[in-house]
Design a protein around this motif. Sequence first.
Motif, PDB file in Angstrom:
ATOM      1  N   PRO A   1      -9.869 -22.037   9.176  1.00 24.40           N
ATOM      2  CA  PRO A   1      -9.406 -23.278   8.548  1.00 24.40           C
ATOM      3  C   PRO A   1      -9.355 -23.234   7.021  1.00 24.40           C
ATOM      4  CG  PRO A   1     -10.943 -23.769  10.308  1.00 24.40           C
ATOM      5  CD  PRO A   1     -10.940 -22.281  10.151  1.00 24.40           C
ATOM      6  N   GLY A   2     -10.465 -22.850   6.386  1.00 29.81           N
ATOM      7  CA  GLY A   2     -10.510 -22.826   4.930  1.00 29.81           C
ATOM      8  C   GLY A   2      -9.515 -21.839   4.342  1.00 29.81           C
ATOM      9  N   ALA A   3      -9.435 -20.648   4.960  1.00 26.54           N
ATOM     10  CA  ALA A   3      -8.545 -19.613   4.432  1.00 26.54           C
ATOM     11  C   ALA A   3      -7.087 -20.059   4.527  1.00 26.54           C
ATOM     12  CB  ALA A   3      -8.755 -18.295   5.201  1.00 26.54           C
ATOM     13  N   VAL A   4      -6.710 -20.700   5.648  1.00 18.98           N
ATOM     14  CA  VAL A   4      -5.324 -21.160   5.817  1.00 18.98           C
ATOM     15  C   VAL A   4      -4.994 -22.229   4.775  1.00 18.98           C
ATOM     16  CG1 VAL A   4      -3.753 -22.452   7.313  1.00 18.98           C
ATOM     17  CG2 VAL A   4      -5.087 -20.569   8.253  1.00 18.98           C
ATOM     18  N   LEU A   5      -5.888 -23.195   4.593  1.00 16.48           N
ATOM     19  CA  LEU A   5      -5.604 -24.268   3.622  1.00 16.48           C
ATOM     20  C   LEU A   5      -5.540 -23.719   2.200  1.00 16.48           C
ATOM     21  CD1 LEU A   5      -7.654 -27.298   4.990  1.00 16.48           C
ATOM     22  CD2 LEU A   5      -5.192 -27.048   4.918  1.00 16.48           C
ATOM     23  N   ALA A   6      -6.454 -22.788   1.867  1.00 19.44           N
ATOM     24  CA  ALA A   6      -6.433 -22.191   0.526  1.00 19.44           C
ATOM     25  C   ALA A   6      -5.110 -21.455   0.308  1.00 19.44           C
ATOM     26  CB  ALA A   6      -7.619 -21.241   0.351  1.00 19.44           C
ATOM     27  N   ALA A   7      -4.663 -20.721   1.337  1.00 21.86           N
ATOM     28  CA  ALA A   7      -3.408 -19.976   1.233  1.00 21.86           C
ATOM     29  C   ALA A   7      -2.209 -20.915   1.112  1.00 21.86           C
ATOM     30  CB  ALA A   7      -3.230 -19.055   2.445  1.00 21.86           C
ATOM     31  N   LEU A   8      -2.316 -22.053   1.781  1.00 18.38           N
ATOM     32  CA  LEU A   8      -1.236 -23.042   1.762  1.00 18.38           C
ATOM     33  C   LEU A   8      -1.022 -23.617   0.354  1.00 18.38           C
ATOM     34  CD1 LEU A   8       0.445 -24.229   4.155  1.00 18.38           C
ATOM     35  CD2 LEU A   8      -1.201 -26.072   4.269  1.00 18.38           C
ATOM     36  N   VAL A   9      -2.114 -23.912  -0.355  1.00  9.32           N
ATOM     37  CA  VAL A   9      -1.976 -24.624  -1.635  1.00  9.32           C
ATOM     38  C   VAL A   9      -1.929 -23.712  -2.857  1.00  9.32           C
ATOM     39  CG1 VAL A   9      -2.967 -26.800  -0.877  1.00  9.32           C
ATOM     40  CG2 VAL A   9      -4.471 -25.041  -1.799  1.00  9.32           C
ATOM     41  N   ALA A  10      -2.601 -22.560  -2.807  1.00 13.85           N
ATOM     42  CA  ALA A  10      -2.797 -21.763  -4.019  1.00 13.85           C
ATOM     43  C   ALA A  10      -1.498 -21.376  -4.742  1.00 13.85           C
ATOM     44  CB  ALA A  10      -3.638 -20.527  -3.702  1.00 13.85           C
ATOM     45  N   PRO A  11      -0.484 -20.808  -4.030  1.00 15.34           N
ATOM     46  CA  PRO A  11       0.718 -20.382  -4.768  1.00 15.34           C
ATOM     47  C   PRO A  11       1.398 -21.540  -5.499  1.00 15.34           C
ATOM     48  CG  PRO A  11       0.682 -19.411  -2.588  1.00 15.34           C
ATOM     49  CD  PRO A  11      -0.407 -20.441  -2.617  1.00 15.34           C
TER      50      PRO A  11
ATOM     51  N   VAL B   1       0.009 -24.296  -6.710  1.00 10.83           N
ATOM     52  CA  VAL B   1      -0.777 -24.705  -7.872  1.00 10.83           C
ATOM     53  C   VAL B   1      -0.590 -23.708  -9.010  1.00 10.83           C
ATOM     54  CG1 VAL B   1      -3.106 -25.068  -8.765  1.00 10.83           C
ATOM     55  CG2 VAL B   1      -2.481 -25.971  -6.520  1.00 10.83           C
ATOM     56  N   VAL B   2      -0.676 -22.412  -8.698  1.00 10.74           N
ATOM     57  CA  VAL B   2      -0.561 -21.376  -9.729  1.00 10.74           C
ATOM     58  C   VAL B   2       0.835 -21.374 -10.347  1.00 10.74           C
ATOM     59  CG1 VAL B   2      -0.594 -18.891 -10.134  1.00 10.74           C
ATOM     60  CG2 VAL B   2      -2.361 -19.947  -8.751  1.00 10.74           C
TER      61      VAL B   2
END
Lengths: 243, 98
Positions: free
Chosen positions: B44-54, B56-57
């Motif tokens: 769960p955490g890894a998928v959500l982090a991957a979803l938002v990070a690009p 935001v950056v």
Amino acid sequence: MNTPILTPVGPAAALRRGIIEVLPLAASIAAYGLLWGVLAGQKGLSLIEVMAMSSLVFAGASQFVVLDLWRPDDLPVVAIILSTFVVNLRMLLMAATLKPLMVGVPKPLAYAAVFLVTDESWGLTMGAQNGGRRVRLAYLVGAGLTCWSFWQVATVTGRLLGALIDDPARYGLDFVFTATFLALLFGMWKGKADFVPWLTGAGVAIVVARLVPGNFYILAGGIVGSLAGAAADLWRQKRRGTA
Amino acid sequence: MTLESVLAIAGMIAVTYAIRAGGLFLADRLPETGFVAAWLKQVPGAVLAALVAPGVVAGGVAEWCAAVATALAFIATRSLLPSMAAGIAVVWVVRQLT
């Protein structure tokens, strides 16, 4: 959401709880559903197409991606189906984590309920499980049905309003999507160990998003990040075991 | 509705449900201990982090400030709505200023 339940909860109470606790997320679904409806109108989707897609595909991210490809006079059918598959593949991992909710649930009901899995309903349900709380399937169903209803009303409204909203970015509405998932992510925080999967997943996704066209970065970051988290987890367990 | 759009939407419906049902089908067959179980917990955490990070950056100052505001609001309130509202408000304000 902050009050832990220590006594067992019946399905009706869990359903109600899911409906209530998903409301903030449903509000953001309404915001980007409205946005999607407006864009769909600009891309030439008819009202019937909007309703069919929103009610039966019911997967926001893929619906946004498909709009990029949509040309009514020369529709790239295969590309549309393939992109949908790639963008939604993350839901395979999501549905696979729902096993604790499915204990004692009849198969047909489980396979009907899994239709309601979205980033929001699933993220909320995973967050609710924090601290070892047992969460019922009815909680996911309540959250999912609420998301579904908001998505229908918002996308159809957006399609009908059309040109009234000229530039959604001016109102910060394009950030609703990111803000929603950031808030869901922070809601899952359990401790410093979470840094490993989160930062690995984020880093891999950033690199892959630069190098590979399309939405593969979600899957790549999700898989590598979670593997890194699991490896770190087992390594810590082993170290504790031998120390 | 043209034949092409019926085919495209029907195809989207079919692959999306197949993915959701496929995950459930797999869940029944995955072990409950060991590496696979530890792995699923991290998804769960890894998928959500991957979803938002690009996003935001790749965004600008407004997006970076908003991401920080969302985090701070969550730390302060521990609830979803104020965190989301803080992020959206900061994006709007910073874009007005820049």
